[in-house]
Design an enzyme around this catalytic site. Structure first.
Site, PDB file in Angstrom:
ATOM      1  N   HIS A 133     -19.603  62.836-106.453  1.00  0.00           N
ATOM      2  CA  HIS A 133     -20.748  61.975-106.786  1.00  0.00           C
ATOM      3  C   HIS A 133     -22.080  62.589-106.355  1.00  0.00           C
ATOM      4  CE1 HIS A 133     -18.566  58.320-108.153  1.00  0.00           C
ATOM      5  NE2 HIS A 133     -17.573  58.909-107.494  1.00  0.00           N
TER       6      HIS A 133
ATOM      7  N   ASP B 140     -30.510  64.916-106.487  1.00  0.00           N
ATOM      8  CA  ASP B 140     -29.659  63.733-106.554  1.00  0.00           C
ATOM      9  C   ASP B 140     -28.513  64.003-107.521  1.00  0.00           C
ATOM     10  OD1 ASP B 140     -28.888  61.153-105.982  1.00  0.00           O
ATOM     11  OD2 ASP B 140     -30.845  60.281-106.428  1.00  0.00           O
TER      12      ASP B 140
HETATM   13  O1  F6P Z   1     -24.235  59.378-103.631  1.00  0.00           O
HETATM   14  C1  F6P Z   1     -23.058  59.581-102.941  1.00  0.00           C
HETATM   15  C2  F6P Z   1     -22.585  58.304-102.273  1.00  0.00           C
HETATM   16  O2  F6P Z   1     -21.328  58.529-101.671  1.00  0.00           O
HETATM   17  C3  F6P Z   1     -22.469  57.177-103.273  1.00  0.00           C
HETATM   18  O3  F6P Z   1     -21.282  57.215-103.991  1.00  0.00           O
HETATM   19  C4  F6P Z   1     -22.667  55.999-102.395  1.00  0.00           C
HETATM   20  O4  F6P Z   1     -23.197  54.912-103.086  1.00  0.00           O
HETATM   21  C5  F6P Z   1     -23.644  56.482-101.364  1.00  0.00           C
HETATM   22  O5  F6P Z   1     -23.467  57.874-101.262  1.00  0.00           O
HETATM   23  C6  F6P Z   1     -23.514  55.627-100.117  1.00  0.00           C
HETATM   24  O6  F6P Z   1     -23.268  56.293 -98.979  1.00  0.00           O
HETATM   25  P1  F6P Z   1     -22.584  55.646 -97.689  1.00  0.00           P
HETATM   26  O7  F6P Z   1     -21.189  55.298 -98.042  1.00  0.00           O
HETATM   27  O8  F6P Z   1     -22.702  56.708 -96.665  1.00  0.00           O
HETATM   28  O9  F6P Z   1     -23.383  54.418 -97.349  1.00  0.00           O
END
Ligand code: F6P
Length: 469
Positions: A157, A370
């Protein structure tokens, strides 16, 4: 049809048993409900002492959630440490922010092995396993070591960096060897796929062969054959379009509209993260007020930035920096009846945000790097087609690959972003409608169901040791 097993660091099962409404969660749930299956991962809870011995199972029809609480040390080394202080900055091209140490790397490998130990007994031989994100790169390899030969896919992601950056990581080969344990590796953009292919070409004895459609490569490396492919994630376009039609009339949207007393609105919505380019964005708004003073007292900038990863020092630092900047810019330009920046460290539900997006004349999405950035897509889907706002989008967001009709900016170029804001705020209705219609065409064609179906379909056809188109 094979059962689907989804593995992600966070599982979208909220404490009180309600599911989170995020687009990804909805998409994954839709896939899981179709085939039946398991959603496995961290519960989001950190406990004193050791991580949980047996997963907590919650049944919901054909679907089982299996979650584990992490012990403090595991959480610190795996999540705060290697995932978020090494891989996150590295994958976002921020070598200056990476911390490298053996303790957190071992913690990362240990927690991945522990997750594999806990999932393996729940698996059936014909399951299809879909693993998400940078926290879990070694997970597939750990399952293979336990004798699992099921089809396994991974989706990243975040961005994937070029090999010149990736090789700053000690033992980078081990990480990529682990990634090659999957049958299918999905990326958001061609840039990310290229980074991976270039690594295979330059740092291993493996081969890369372009396959069929653009954005698809067959990789042979570390004794394995896998498909690497671009699958740009998206949003639930029809659901958002219909939500925004009524959310624009919600109590919160009404209150926001009244508070503006006829002023224009620029909106930004981001997790509070250094990859999002928020200091540069604040500076660009300041630049707008400086270069085009006719906007003073005529436009407000609402930045929603819920704090995240709050134990990590770089996140503490960026939070402090932004509070200071917002205070300084407001002190410089505010009037007794106008505050230029409304900076909020909290989150809002999807319905409230949809109403805010619909009201905003400009969506300002300017990350320094991003993976995709779904806010850009959500902002566009929430506009009124007869009077749409304008998206100002960083060239370094994955979304820029598909959203060329936005005003594309370089987020490091503060003056350039200031000028783009001026252009957005003064864009004639005809041009706004044209750009919006073109963007919507893309979002309708490639929505979240398309993303999920294309990924699952590709995984169904694994293993790939035969020609694919
Ligand atoms: O962008 C990568 C990601 O893992 C997303 O899938 C997720 O929404 C975001 O980071 C949230 O991060 P965390 O789980 O560290 O709050």
């Amino acid at each position: 049809m094979s059962r689907l097993v989804v593995v992600s660091n966070r599982v979208a099962l909220m404490e009180e048993g309600k599911q989170a409404a995020g687009g990804l969660a909805v998409a994954i749930l839709a896939a899981l409900k179709k085939t039946g299956g398991i959603w496995f991962g961290w519960s989001g809870k950190v406990v004193d002492g050791e991580s949980q011995v047996e997963p907590t199972r919650t049944e919901a029809g054909k679907l089982t959630y299996a979650t584990l609480d992490l012990g403090r040390r595991d959480h610190e080394e795996y999540y705060n440490g290697f995932a978020n202080q090494t891989l996150w900055p590295l994958f976002h091209y921020r070598l200056g922010l990476i911390s490298v140490n053996r303790r957190t790397r071992e913690g990362y490998e240990r927690v991945n092995a522990y997750f594999a130990d806990k999932l393996e007994p729940l698996l059936r031989t014909d399951d299809m396993i879909w693993v998400h994100d940078y926290h879990l790169i070694p997970f597939g390899d750990e399952l293979r070591r336990r004798g699992c030969s099921q089809r396994m896919g991974f989706f990243l992601h975040t961005p994937f960096p070029p090999p010149e950056l990736l090789t700053a990581l000690p033992n980078h080969r081990d990480l990529i060897r682990e990634l090659c344990a999957y049958d299918l590796v999905g990326f958001h953009t061609i840039t990310d796929l290229r980074g991976f292919c270039d690594y295979i070409r330059t740092e291993t004895d493996g081969t890369v062969e372009q396959r069929g459609a653009y954005g698809t490569a067959m990789i042979r490396a570390f004794g394995r054959t896998l498909l690497a492919k671009v699958f740009p994630i998206s949003i639930d376009t029809p659901a958002l379009e219909s939500l925004a039609r009524t959310a624009g009339r919600s109590r919160q949207a009404e209150r926001l509209r009244e508070s503006l007393v006829g002023r224009r609105l620029i909106i930004g919505v981001d997790r509070l993260d250094y990859s999002k380019g928020l200091p540069q964005r604040f500076a660009a708004f300041e630049q707008l007020l400086e270069s085009y003073p006719e906007h003073c007292n005529r436009v407000s900038f609402l930045q929603v930035a819920p704090p995240s990863r709050e134990d990590v020092p770089e996140y503490i630092a960026i939070r402090r920096e932004l509070s200071e900047m917002a205070g300084r810019i407001n002190g410089r330009f505010a009037e007794f009846d106008w505050q230029p920046i409304r900076y909020l460290n909290r989150s809002f539900g999807q319905r409230v945000l949809a109403g805010f997006y619909r009201l905003a004349n400009v969506g300002l999405v300017t990350p320094l790097r991003d993976g995709m950035n779904l806010v850009a897509k959500e902002y566009v889907a929430c506009q009124d087609a007869d009077d749409p706002g304008v998206l100002v989008l960083s060239q370094f967001a994955g979304a820029a690959h598909e959203m060329g009709e936005a005003l594309i900016v370089n987020p490091f170029d503060i003056e350039g972003v200031g000028d783009a804001l001026q252009r957005a705020l003064t864009m004639p209705l005809g041009e706004r409608k044209e750009r919006h219609a073109a963007l919507m065409q893309t979002l309708r064609r490639h929505d979240i169901s398309w993303w999920r179906e294309s990924y699952v379909d590709a995984l169904t056809r694994a293993p790939y040791d035969f020609p694919v188109t």
